[in-house]
Write a protein that holds these residues in place. Structure first.
Motif, PDB file in Angstrom:
ATOM      1  N   THR A   1      57.810 -56.531  35.557  1.00  0.00           N
ATOM      2  CA  THR A   1      58.363 -55.699  36.632  1.00  0.00           C
ATOM      3  C   THR A   1      59.015 -56.527  37.732  1.00  0.00           C
ATOM      4  O   THR A   1      59.790 -55.987  38.521  1.00  0.00           O
TER       5      THR A   1
ATOM      6  N   LEU B   1      55.944 -47.118  38.378  1.00  0.00           N
ATOM      7  CA  LEU B   1      55.797 -46.695  39.765  1.00  0.00           C
ATOM      8  C   LEU B   1      55.237 -47.829  40.613  1.00  0.00           C
ATOM      9  O   LEU B   1      54.513 -48.696  40.115  1.00  0.00           O
ATOM     10  N   ASP B   2      55.545 -47.813  41.928  1.00  0.00           N
ATOM     11  CA  ASP B   2      54.905 -48.758  42.838  1.00  0.00           C
ATOM     12  C   ASP B   2      53.641 -48.131  43.410  1.00  0.00           C
ATOM     13  O   ASP B   2      53.228 -47.042  42.987  1.00  0.00           O
ATOM     14  N   ASP B   3      53.006 -48.811  44.369  1.00  0.00           N
ATOM     15  CA  ASP B   3      51.725 -48.309  44.873  1.00  0.00           C
ATOM     16  C   ASP B   3      51.859 -47.083  45.762  1.00  0.00           C
ATOM     17  O   ASP B   3      50.864 -46.504  46.186  1.00  0.00           O
ATOM     18  N   THR B   4      53.103 -46.659  46.039  1.00  0.00           N
ATOM     19  CA  THR B   4      53.319 -45.400  46.757  1.00  0.00           C
ATOM     20  C   THR B   4      53.827 -44.309  45.822  1.00  0.00           C
ATOM     21  O   THR B   4      54.276 -43.261  46.275  1.00  0.00           O
ATOM     22  N   LEU B   5      53.783 -44.591  44.513  1.00  0.00           N
ATOM     23  CA  LEU B   5      54.208 -43.664  43.455  1.00  0.00           C
ATOM     24  C   LEU B   5      55.717 -43.420  43.454  1.00  0.00           C
ATOM     25  O   LEU B   5      56.183 -42.402  42.951  1.00  0.00           O
ATOM     26  N   ARG B   6      56.473 -44.355  43.988  1.00  0.00           N
ATOM     27  CA  ARG B   6      57.927 -44.277  43.880  1.00  0.00           C
ATOM     28  C   ARG B   6      58.381 -44.967  42.597  1.00  0.00           C
ATOM     29  O   ARG B   6      57.839 -46.005  42.215  1.00  0.00           O
ATOM     30  N   THR B   7      59.393 -44.404  41.948  1.00  0.00           N
ATOM     31  CA  THR B   7      59.887 -44.951  40.695  1.00  0.00           C
ATOM     32  C   THR B   7      60.628 -46.259  40.931  1.00  0.00           C
ATOM     33  O   THR B   7      61.537 -46.330  41.759  1.00  0.00           O
ATOM     34  N   ARG B   8      60.215 -47.305  40.209  1.00  0.00           N
ATOM     35  CA  ARG B   8      60.871 -48.600  40.291  1.00  0.00           C
ATOM     36  C   ARG B   8      61.769 -48.872  39.088  1.00  0.00           C
ATOM     37  O   ARG B   8      62.760 -49.581  39.197  1.00  0.00           O
TER      38      ARG B   8
ATOM     39  N   THR C   1      62.794 -47.175  34.900  1.00  0.00           N
ATOM     40  CA  THR C   1      62.549 -46.308  33.760  1.00  0.00           C
ATOM     41  C   THR C   1      63.080 -46.990  32.505  1.00  0.00           C
ATOM     42  O   THR C   1      64.070 -47.726  32.548  1.00  0.00           O
TER      43      THR C   1
END
Length: 235
Positions: free
Chosen positions: A60, A7-14, A16
């Protein structure tokens, strides 16, 4: 099937990553660039040496993925070591996103290794070190040490000074089967089981003094996120 979700710092998946096994021991480098995880690939008890692991590492930024670090060139006591029973777990990164420490098990013994991602080499540093966790200042490692044989309560938390190689047993006398986390440079946090299906987070001073303190009920796998610094804050 197990899935690691980055996840990024906004909790979006980058990103898997799918792999087999039971997940354990996830860690992120101080910058957030490099992540690692360990999975068990057998049903053997963690309190014995009769288990197998796979440890993966992901950059990442570049997307470079190592699904198993068992191919790393291992030097045991200064000599190149090859063995089918080599297992790694419990990675902890330095702040340069290249060097790391981890546990390696081979020949019925565990060792602390220091590794280099770019050179893809690792060498043993000290025996009887498991689940290392590097302090924020990069000078010490918290780890669990086997202090008695057998499956019943075999561990004791210690801190290793990397400059002097001096070990300090911590004030927690319960057996801690966890990869501890640093809460700043002076305190170590860890999980202790409560009953058969729950655990709590405790903390203890990293210098061997004091007494354990309960900090979170019904929790596990502690991690510390340092406060953000403003442009005018001290560096």
């Amino acid at each position: 099937m197990t899935r690691a979700v980055i996840l990024d710092d906004t909790l979006r998946t980058r990103r898997t990553v799918d792999f087999g096994g039971t997940p354990n021991r996830a860690r992120v480098s101080p910058s957030g660039r490099v992540v690692s995880w360990t999975v068990f690939v057998s049903g053997d008890s963690y309190a014995t040496s009769a288990f197998s692991t796979r440890t993966g590492i992901l950059d990442t930024r570049t997307g470079y993925l190592i699904k198993s670090m068992e191919t790393i060139q291992l030097y045991l006591d200064g000599k190149r070591h090859h063995a089918p029973d080599v297992n790694y777990w419990g990675v902890t990164f330095t702040d340069d996103d290249n060097r790391f420490y981890a546990t390696v098990s081979t020949g019925g013994r565990t060792h602390l290794v220091e590794g280099d991602l770019k050179a893809w080499k690792a060498h043993t540093v000290r025996a009887n070190v498991e689940c290392p966790s590097l302090s924020p200042d990069g000078k010490r490692i918290a780890f669990k040490k086997r202090v008695r044989e057998g499956a019943g309560n075999p561990w004791r938390l210690h801190v290793l000074d990397l400059a002097t190689m001096r070990e300090t047993p911590l004030a927690e006398t319960h057996s801690v089967d966890d990869q501890a986390a640093w809460l700043g440079d002076g305190t170590v946090a860890y999980a202790l089981p409560r009953g058969t299906d729950s655990s709590d987070i405790w903390s203890v001073p990293a210098d061997g003094t004091g007494t354990p303190r309960l900090i979170a009920r019904d929790a596990s796998s502690p991690s510390w996120v340092p406060p953000a610094r403003s442009d005018t804050s001290p560096r």
